[in-house]
Design a protein around this motif. Sequence first.
Motif, mmCIF file in Angstrom:
data_model
loop_
_atom_site.group_PDB
_atom_site.id
_atom_site.type_symbol
_atom_site.label_atom_id
_atom_site.label_comp_id
_atom_site.label_asym_id
_atom_site.label_seq_id
_atom_site.Cartn_x
_atom_site.Cartn_y
_atom_site.Cartn_z
ATOM 1 N N ALA A 253 -1.767 -4.282 11.827
ATOM 2 C CA ALA A 253 -0.329 -4.088 11.971
ATOM 3 C C ALA A 253 0.241 -5.274 12.724
ATOM 4 O O ALA A 253 0.455 -5.228 13.934
ATOM 5 C CB ALA A 253 -0.043 -2.780 12.695
ATOM 6 N N TYR B 79 2.907 -7.602 11.368
ATOM 7 C CA TYR B 79 3.928 -8.172 10.502
ATOM 8 C C TYR B 79 4.719 -9.255 11.235
ATOM 9 O O TYR B 79 5.088 -9.099 12.402
ATOM 10 C CB TYR B 79 4.880 -7.076 10.020
ATOM 11 C CG TYR B 79 5.988 -7.577 9.129
ATOM 12 C CD1 TYR B 79 5.740 -7.899 7.796
ATOM 13 C CD2 TYR B 79 7.278 -7.754 9.622
ATOM 14 C CE1 TYR B 79 6.744 -8.369 6.976
ATOM 15 C CE2 TYR B 79 8.294 -8.224 8.809
ATOM 16 C CZ TYR B 79 8.028 -8.531 7.485
ATOM 17 O OH TYR B 79 9.026 -9.005 6.681
ATOM 18 N N GLU C 201 8.136 -11.489 11.121
ATOM 19 C CA GLU C 201 9.485 -11.532 10.562
ATOM 20 C C GLU C 201 9.758 -12.889 9.910
ATOM 21 O O GLU C 201 9.209 -13.917 10.333
ATOM 22 C CB GLU C 201 10.514 -11.286 11.667
ATOM 23 C CG GLU C 201 10.442 -9.917 12.317
ATOM 24 C CD GLU C 201 10.878 -8.798 11.383
ATOM 25 O OE1 GLU C 201 11.540 -9.102 10.351
ATOM 26 O OE2 GLU C 201 10.563 -7.623 11.677
ATOM 27 N N ARG D 124 8.289 -17.511 10.729
ATOM 28 C CA ARG D 124 7.168 -17.995 9.910
ATOM 29 C C ARG D 124 7.074 -19.510 9.816
ATOM 30 O O ARG D 124 6.013 -20.043 9.510
ATOM 31 C CB ARG D 124 7.286 -17.401 8.500
ATOM 32 C CG ARG D 124 7.198 -15.891 8.484
ATOM 33 C CD ARG D 124 7.442 -15.318 7.095
ATOM 34 N NE ARG D 124 7.623 -13.864 7.160
ATOM 35 C CZ ARG D 124 7.962 -13.100 6.138
ATOM 36 N NH1 ARG D 124 8.147 -13.649 4.948
ATOM 37 N NH2 ARG D 124 8.123 -11.798 6.293
ATOM 38 N N MET E 262 -2.198 -13.543 12.807
ATOM 39 C CA MET E 262 -1.687 -12.375 13.519
ATOM 40 C C MET E 262 -1.257 -12.716 14.948
ATOM 41 O O MET E 262 -0.474 -11.993 15.556
ATOM 42 C CB MET E 262 -2.713 -11.240 13.513
ATOM 43 C CG MET E 262 -3.913 -11.441 14.405
ATOM 44 S SD MET E 262 -4.977 -9.962 14.463
ATOM 45 C CE MET E 262 -5.567 -9.878 12.774
ATOM 46 N N ARG F 258 -1.716 -8.858 0.285
ATOM 47 C CA ARG F 258 -1.909 -8.526 1.695
ATOM 48 C C ARG F 258 -1.173 -9.511 2.602
ATOM 49 O O ARG F 258 -0.481 -9.120 3.542
ATOM 50 C CB ARG F 258 -3.406 -8.506 2.005
ATOM 51 C CG ARG F 258 -3.752 -7.952 3.372
ATOM 52 C CD ARG F 258 -5.263 -7.782 3.497
ATOM 53 N NE ARG F 258 -5.776 -6.888 2.464
ATOM 54 C CZ ARG F 258 -7.071 -6.728 2.195
ATOM 55 N NH1 ARG F 258 -7.962 -7.442 2.866
ATOM 56 N NH2 ARG F 258 -7.452 -5.911 1.261
ATOM 57 N N TYR F 259 -1.308 -10.800 2.302
ATOM 58 C CA TYR F 259 -0.621 -11.821 3.093
ATOM 59 C C TYR F 259 0.895 -11.672 2.985
ATOM 60 O O TYR F 259 1.611 -11.789 3.991
ATOM 61 C CB TYR F 259 -1.025 -13.216 2.625
ATOM 62 C CG TYR F 259 -2.433 -13.645 2.955
ATOM 63 C CD1 TYR F 259 -2.706 -14.397 4.089
ATOM 64 C CD2 TYR F 259 -3.494 -13.335 2.110
ATOM 65 C CE1 TYR F 259 -3.995 -14.829 4.382
ATOM 66 C CE2 TYR F 259 -4.785 -13.753 2.396
ATOM 67 C CZ TYR F 259 -5.033 -14.502 3.526
ATOM 68 O OH TYR F 259 -6.317 -14.912 3.805
ATOM 69 N N HIS G 202 2.709 -8.984 2.193
ATOM 70 C CA HIS G 202 3.200 -7.776 2.855
ATOM 71 C C HIS G 202 3.195 -7.918 4.378
ATOM 72 O O HIS G 202 4.015 -7.306 5.067
ATOM 73 C CB HIS G 202 2.366 -6.566 2.438
ATOM 74 C CG HIS G 202 2.538 -6.198 0.997
ATOM 75 N ND1 HIS G 202 3.730 -6.309 0.331
ATOM 76 C CD2 HIS G 202 1.655 -5.697 0.085
ATOM 77 C CE1 HIS G 202 3.586 -5.916 -0.925
ATOM 78 N NE2 HIS G 202 2.332 -5.534 -1.097
ATOM 79 N N LEU G 203 2.271 -8.709 4.894
ATOM 80 C CA LEU G 203 2.215 -8.932 6.341
ATOM 81 C C LEU G 203 3.200 -9.994 6.815
ATOM 82 O O LEU G 203 3.393 -10.168 8.023
ATOM 83 C CB LEU G 203 0.798 -9.355 6.743
ATOM 84 C CG LEU G 203 -0.237 -8.241 6.814
ATOM 85 C CD1 LEU G 203 -1.644 -8.813 6.878
ATOM 86 C CD2 LEU G 203 0.024 -7.346 8.012
ATOM 87 N N GLY G 204 3.811 -10.701 5.871
ATOM 88 C CA GLY G 204 4.707 -11.771 6.279
ATOM 89 C C GLY G 204 3.967 -12.977 6.814
ATOM 90 O O GLY G 204 4.461 -13.675 7.706
ATOM 91 N N TRP G 205 2.792 -13.252 6.263
ATOM 92 C CA TRP G 205 1.949 -14.329 6.776
ATOM 93 C C TRP G 205 2.057 -15.611 5.959
ATOM 94 O O TRP G 205 1.353 -16.583 6.246
ATOM 95 C CB TRP G 205 0.490 -13.880 6.808
ATOM 96 C CG TRP G 205 0.194 -12.917 7.927
ATOM 97 C CD1 TRP G 205 1.085 -12.396 8.838
ATOM 98 C CD2 TRP G 205 -1.081 -12.357 8.256
ATOM 99 N NE1 TRP G 205 0.447 -11.551 9.699
ATOM 100 C CE2 TRP G 205 -0.897 -11.502 9.373
ATOM 101 C CE3 TRP G 205 -2.354 -12.481 7.724
ATOM 102 C CZ2 TRP G 205 -1.939 -10.782 9.961
ATOM 103 C CZ3 TRP G 205 -3.400 -11.766 8.303
ATOM 104 C CH2 TRP G 205 -3.189 -10.928 9.423
ATOM 105 N N SER H 90 -2.184 -0.630 1.674
ATOM 106 C CA SER H 90 -3.128 -0.568 2.784
ATOM 107 C C SER H 90 -3.438 0.870 3.162
ATOM 108 O O SER H 90 -4.525 1.170 3.671
ATOM 109 C CB SER H 90 -2.554 -1.320 3.998
ATOM 110 O OG SER H 90 -1.307 -0.779 4.389
#
Length: 387
Positions: free
Chosen positions: A26, A28, A30, A34, A100, A119-120, A122-125, A371
């Motif tokens: 968890a 994320y 914003e 980034r 993270m 996955r990346y 959705h995590l905002g990575w 997830s």
Amino acid sequence: MSRRSLLRALGAGAGAAALAGCGVPAAYVEPGDRAAEDRSAREKKLVFANWPLYIDTDDEDAQLRPTLAEFEKAGGISVKYTEEINDNDEFFGKISPALMNHQDTGRDLVVVSDWMCARYVHLGWVQEMDRSRQPNVARNLDPLLRKPPFDPGRRHTVPWQSGITGIAYNRKKLGREIRRTSELWKDDLRGRVTLLAGLDEAFCLLMQGNGADVTRWTADDFHTMTDQLRRLVSKRHIRRFTGNDYIKDLSSGDVLACQAYSGDIIQLQADNPDIEFVVPEEGAELWAESLMIPNLARHKSNAERLIDHYYQPEVAARLATAVNYVCPVPAARDVLASSRDKEVAELAENPLIFPSDDMRKRLGTARDMTSRERPAFAKEWNEIVGL
């Protein structure tokens, strides 16, 4: 040896899968957090992390990558190219601590499978790309690959190469055709058929075989498929679940039919014309492995320019000739067809590099596995497969 042959021989990535199997952290980020200062204007360089055997190389010097060298010469940008990605989960575990914790990964461009790209994203990575720097991407990207469920409009990802997970079989030894996934379960294939061991690699085709709409598949669709597999395993119909070692089994004749990747079968067919690859009537999965720019990358615009370089049809054609996967630039087909080299020109007619119109109608991309869903589904799958 194909890229997937090498990688899957290393195993299914189970050692690192514990991190991914428990769902994503968890953490994320914003959109406003980034980007880092882009140093591209004053630092003419970038770091590009890719998989082994996934780019063109010079016949006499394997360390020379002609399409990459062309980009460096034309743009005056130095590229540090590393072949460090051997498994999606393993690489996720390698760079996720930095992402993270809002730190630079040291990489400006990475390539992972689309199910992992989800996955990346959705995590905002990963960062949104500036399409004004990528006119070739906007113009030439295959329409079938433009709208993945996890990244509408491909704002954060761009396919490096694509492929099909379908069915391969030895028609001469089997003595019949295979046109539907259900034909794998006939008595004459008992103990002579294999499926892929990886959940994300296998489940889409199997659900399509049961008539599921994979763009909106449900838990019921998943459980119908796993119930079917349990029955087949109990009857010893499925010989085993494999990585890319299915190639050896199919070549030797120990296996007569299997779930397979299109890129592998192109190479097998060169040695054995009796091997056929099928996109079943119910459909098969079209997948991609895509380029992404991680958060806080220091050379974002340089990375965007490199991506656009590979979406020139002439460059995409040379890459397709080298790696033999489904080319994400349909316009590259005309480039290959006009080649004076007969073998190169023939690639333009290979449906495993440029799928036919009829084949394209049967290709689909599954919706993302969330997830929240993944832990239970992975547990159920692994119990059947024996991971």
